[in-house]
Design a protein around this motif. Structure first.
Motif, mmCIF file in Angstrom:
data_model
loop_
_atom_site.group_PDB
_atom_site.id
_atom_site.type_symbol
_atom_site.label_atom_id
_atom_site.label_comp_id
_atom_site.label_asym_id
_atom_site.label_seq_id
_atom_site.Cartn_x
_atom_site.Cartn_y
_atom_site.Cartn_z
ATOM 1 N N LEU A 1 6.083 10.335 0.847
ATOM 2 C CA LEU A 1 5.932 9.379 1.413
ATOM 3 C C LEU A 1 7.180 8.250 1.558
ATOM 4 O O LEU A 1 7.302 7.838 0.345
ATOM 5 C CB LEU A 1 4.452 8.529 0.949
ATOM 6 C CG LEU A 1 4.112 7.045 1.689
ATOM 7 C CD1 LEU A 1 3.854 7.231 3.169
ATOM 8 C CD2 LEU A 1 2.788 6.692 0.928
ATOM 9 N N LEU B 1 8.521 4.559 2.131
ATOM 10 C CA LEU B 1 8.123 3.271 2.595
ATOM 11 C C LEU B 1 9.641 2.679 2.836
ATOM 12 O O LEU B 1 10.519 2.806 2.115
ATOM 13 C CB LEU B 1 7.693 2.736 1.088
ATOM 14 C CG LEU B 1 6.311 3.441 0.653
ATOM 15 C CD1 LEU B 1 5.759 2.789 -0.680
ATOM 16 C CD2 LEU B 1 5.068 3.410 1.628
ATOM 17 N N GLU C 1 5.562 12.079 5.149
ATOM 18 C CA GLU C 1 4.879 10.787 5.875
ATOM 19 C C GLU C 1 5.545 9.487 5.819
ATOM 20 O O GLU C 1 6.524 9.020 4.900
ATOM 21 C CB GLU C 1 3.583 10.610 5.042
ATOM 22 C CG GLU C 1 2.680 12.112 5.131
ATOM 23 C CD GLU C 1 2.031 12.339 6.428
ATOM 24 O OE1 GLU C 1 2.074 11.375 7.327
ATOM 25 O OE2 GLU C 1 1.603 13.380 6.500
ATOM 26 N N CYS D 1 5.549 5.092 6.097
ATOM 27 C CA CYS D 1 4.955 4.132 6.057
ATOM 28 C C CYS D 1 5.955 2.693 6.125
ATOM 29 O O CYS D 1 6.346 2.568 5.305
ATOM 30 C CB CYS D 1 3.984 3.667 4.750
ATOM 31 S SG CYS D 1 2.804 2.149 5.163
ATOM 32 N N TRP D 2 6.074 2.080 7.471
ATOM 33 C CA TRP D 2 7.303 1.252 7.443
ATOM 34 C C TRP D 2 6.679 -0.294 8.023
ATOM 35 O O TRP D 2 5.714 -0.064 8.736
ATOM 36 C CB TRP D 2 8.333 1.725 8.480
ATOM 37 C CG TRP D 2 8.916 2.770 8.111
ATOM 38 C CD1 TRP D 2 8.600 3.589 7.269
ATOM 39 C CD2 TRP D 2 9.937 3.559 8.945
ATOM 40 N NE1 TRP D 2 9.482 4.702 7.153
ATOM 41 C CE2 TRP D 2 10.242 4.755 8.100
ATOM 42 C CE3 TRP D 2 10.950 3.138 9.885
ATOM 43 C CZ2 TRP D 2 11.449 5.366 8.458
ATOM 44 C CZ3 TRP D 2 12.033 4.045 10.243
ATOM 45 C CH2 TRP D 2 12.141 5.243 9.586
ATOM 46 N N ARG D 3 7.399 -1.182 7.397
ATOM 47 C CA ARG D 3 6.992 -2.732 7.611
ATOM 48 C C ARG D 3 7.711 -2.706 9.017
ATOM 49 O O ARG D 3 8.973 -2.302 9.221
ATOM 50 C CB ARG D 3 7.383 -3.672 6.786
ATOM 51 C CG ARG D 3 7.050 -4.878 7.280
ATOM 52 C CD ARG D 3 7.293 -5.873 6.117
ATOM 53 N NE ARG D 3 7.031 -7.272 6.579
ATOM 54 C CZ ARG D 3 7.236 -8.347 6.000
ATOM 55 N NH1 ARG D 3 7.662 -8.291 4.821
ATOM 56 N NH2 ARG D 3 6.942 -9.730 6.410
ATOM 57 N N SER E 1 -7.480 -0.906 11.834
ATOM 58 C CA SER E 1 -6.127 -0.612 12.459
ATOM 59 C C SER E 1 -6.364 -0.088 13.859
ATOM 60 O O SER E 1 -7.315 -0.127 14.375
ATOM 61 C CB SER E 1 -5.536 0.311 11.618
ATOM 62 O OG SER E 1 -6.340 1.793 11.530
ATOM 63 N N ARG F 1 0.107 4.725 13.684
ATOM 64 C CA ARG F 1 -1.133 3.963 13.382
ATOM 65 C C ARG F 1 -0.308 2.477 12.924
ATOM 66 O O ARG F 1 0.561 2.581 12.079
ATOM 67 C CB ARG F 1 -1.950 4.674 12.112
ATOM 68 C CG ARG F 1 -2.782 3.774 11.717
ATOM 69 C CD ARG F 1 -3.665 4.536 10.817
ATOM 70 N NE ARG F 1 -5.009 3.955 10.264
ATOM 71 C CZ ARG F 1 -5.887 4.440 9.417
ATOM 72 N NH1 ARG F 1 -5.402 5.675 8.877
ATOM 73 N NH2 ARG F 1 -7.119 3.925 9.092
ATOM 74 N N LEU G 1 2.471 -3.010 9.751
ATOM 75 C CA LEU G 1 2.891 -1.551 9.125
ATOM 76 C C LEU G 1 2.693 -0.465 10.187
ATOM 77 O O LEU G 1 1.653 -0.636 10.900
ATOM 78 C CB LEU G 1 2.419 -1.103 7.812
ATOM 79 C CG LEU G 1 2.208 -2.138 6.746
ATOM 80 C CD1 LEU G 1 1.425 -1.523 5.603
ATOM 81 C CD2 LEU G 1 3.771 -2.674 6.280
ATOM 82 N N THR H 1 2.691 3.689 10.650
ATOM 83 C CA THR H 1 2.493 4.782 9.613
ATOM 84 C C THR H 1 2.015 6.075 10.460
ATOM 85 O O THR H 1 1.480 6.117 11.729
ATOM 86 C CB THR H 1 1.678 4.779 8.732
ATOM 87 O OG1 THR H 1 1.525 5.736 7.657
ATOM 88 C CG2 THR H 1 -0.051 4.377 9.009
ATOM 89 N N THR H 2 2.656 7.197 10.056
ATOM 90 C CA THR H 2 2.203 8.633 10.416
ATOM 91 C C THR H 2 0.857 9.118 9.832
ATOM 92 O O THR H 2 0.308 10.063 10.573
ATOM 93 C CB THR H 2 3.422 9.747 9.810
ATOM 94 O OG1 THR H 2 3.469 9.620 8.633
ATOM 95 C CG2 THR H 2 4.799 9.426 10.641
#
Length: 136
Positions: free
Chosen positions: A49, A51, A71, A73-75, A92, A111, A131, A133-134
């Motif tokens: 993951l 970030l 995977e 998850c990015w701001r 979400s 998402r 955020l 995310t995938t």
């Protein structure tokens, strides 16, 4: 211009729990962080993951990182346009990252999770933290 103290830019891939450095790219301070970050994608794989903070968002960077199977998850920056395509039960929603103009790529479904932090030092009316995310 030469100076007494050489400067470099470092971008590192770090494991969150132990803070162990998995890999790092070092370049001249004139080299952008996103340029250095692309070189770290070779260390990503399925089951990881990634970030990242808002300075690393963007269609091309996302596409490159997602291609590794990790995977994401990015701001995102507060001015990133992410229209709602599907609302989800948890609050979400699904949206699409669109390729830059002139890029023949396809939209990428992401998402979007938005939240605000409640703290006395934060001003009211501040934009929510967002955020992408995938993890659909």
């Amino acid at each position: 211009m030469q100076g007494a103290f050489p400067q470099a830019r470092v971008v590192a891939l770090v494991e969150c729990g132990t803070h162990a450095i998995i890999d790092a790219e070092i370049g001249a301070c004139s080299t952008g962080e996103t340029t250095l970050a692309r070189s770290l994608f070779k260390k990503l794989n399925k089951g990881m993951l990634l970030l990242v903070d808002r300075g690393f968002s963007g269609y091309d960077l996302w596409q490159g990182a997602a291609a590794t199977g990790a995977e994401l998850c990015w701001r995102t920056k507060s001015n990133t346009v992410l229209p709602v395509t599907t609302s989800l039960e948890d609050g979400s929603y699904l949206s699409a990252l669109r390729p830059p103009k002139g890029n023949p790529g396809k939209s990428i479904t992401v998402r979007v999770i938005e939240y605000t932090l409640s703290h006395p030092s934060r001003t009211k009316g501040e934009a929510p933290i967002r955020l992408i995310t995938t993890l659909l």
